[in-house]
Enzyme design. Structure first.
Site, PDB file in Angstrom:
ATOM      1  N   ASP A   1      -4.682   9.236   9.905  1.00  0.00           N
ATOM      2  CA  ASP A   1      -3.275   8.808  10.036  1.00  0.00           C
ATOM      3  C   ASP A   1      -2.910   9.484  11.356  1.00  0.00           C
ATOM      4  O   ASP A   1      -3.239  10.614  11.831  1.00  0.00           O
ATOM      5  CB  ASP A   1      -2.529   9.815   8.925  1.00  0.00           C
ATOM      6  CG  ASP A   1      -2.778   8.970   7.714  1.00  0.00           C
ATOM      7  OD1 ASP A   1      -3.197   7.754   7.456  1.00  0.00           O
ATOM      8  OD2 ASP A   1      -2.615   9.839   6.536  1.00  0.00           O
TER       9      ASP A   1
ATOM     10  N   GLU B   1       0.868  -1.229   0.072  1.00  0.00           N
ATOM     11  CA  GLU B   1      -0.045   0.104  -0.022  1.00  0.00           C
ATOM     12  C   GLU B   1       0.882   1.355  -0.097  1.00  0.00           C
ATOM     13  O   GLU B   1       1.698   1.402   0.868  1.00  0.00           O
ATOM     14  CB  GLU B   1      -1.009   0.033   1.455  1.00  0.00           C
ATOM     15  CG  GLU B   1      -1.986   1.182   1.256  1.00  0.00           C
ATOM     16  CD  GLU B   1      -2.840   1.192   2.453  1.00  0.00           C
ATOM     17  OE1 GLU B   1      -4.004   1.659   2.366  1.00  0.00           O
ATOM     18  OE2 GLU B   1      -2.168   0.714   3.635  1.00  0.00           O
TER      19      GLU B   1
END
EC number: 4.2.1.20
Length: 251
Positions: free
Chosen positions: A55, A44
């Site tokens: 995140d 990824e």
């Protein structure tokens, strides 16, 4: 089905997908190839964005570092054209970048550099049809995210609309390493597996090889991001780290 789902189904082992932030260092593609050599079943690639929503600190820091180096979607995709591995590439980013790039142009550009999947972390299924149809036409599988809080009815819809695999979030909150594997990681895997035959991969909160082995008893595999990006930040070996996860998962 898509090329991505076909590739993952053919592994015959628990699936391991490491994450690498594009452009984090000048030689960032070396980390991608190291992960592949260590036994990754796909990689990824994060396209950094200035305002991420899922995140955590480690990956946020990597994105800031990449952006300060002048990284853009175009530079990440340019570098991906040099990819030499045999396993699929999946990009992870946020919808604002795709919207500004243009659906058609972005999907075609992904396909041109060999990317077969995309995770748009902040694009809800209710608003995803236009992008998904465009991506489908270019051979890019749109991966949908299922959270531990997703109700059963919506979970079935998320799984139905997901293409290459289902990204099951192991915990509520942002990405990051955690000392203890949350019960929710195995629970969301079981719930998703009950309503789909697509590969179900757990990411967010899978911090150690031992965590990965536990999750793989309920899911088809794992996605590891923060441990990889911490290793890169510390100047360590991505190949060694991914290799330990590979051993723990078997295959």
């Amino acid at each position: 089905m898509t090329a991505l789902i076909d590739s993952l189904r053919e592994t015959g082992r628990p699936i391991l997908i490491p994450y690498v932030t594009g452009g984090v260092t000048e030689n960032w593609m070396d980390h991608v190839h190291a992960a592949v050599h260590a036994g990754a079943d796909a990689v990824e690639i994060g396209i950094p964005f200035s305002d991420p929503v899922i995140d955590g600190p480690v990956i946020q820091a990597a994105s800031v570092q990449a952006l300060e180096r002048g990284t853009t979607p175009d530079t990440v995709l340019r570098d991906l054209a040099s990819y030499r591995g045999a396993v699929p590439l999946v990009v992870m980013t946020y919808y604002n970048l795709v919207h500004r790039y243009g659906h058609d142009a972005f999907a075609r550009r992904l396909a041109d550099v060999g990317v077969t999947g995309a995770v748009l972390a902040d694009l809800p299924i209710e608003e995803s049809a236009e992008w998904t149809e465009t991506a489908d036409a270019s051979g890019v599988a749109t991966v949908q995210i299922a959270a531990p809080s997703t109700p059963d009815g919506r979970l079935a819809e998320v799984c139905e609309r997901s293409r290459g695999f289902v990204y099951a979030m192991g915990v509520m909150g942002v990405t990051g390493e955690r000392a203890v594997l949350a019960d929710s990681a195995c629970a969301i895997a079981r719930r998703a597996k009950a309503v789909t035959d697509k590969p179900v991969l757990v990411g967010v909160g899978v911090s150690t090889p031992e965590n990965a082995a536990t999750v793989a008893e309920h899911a088809d595999g794992v996605i590891i991001g923060a441990p990889v990006m911490r290793r890169i930040a510390e100047g360590g070996s991505v190949r060694e780290l991914v290799g330990r996860f590979r051993v723990a998962l078997g295959g």
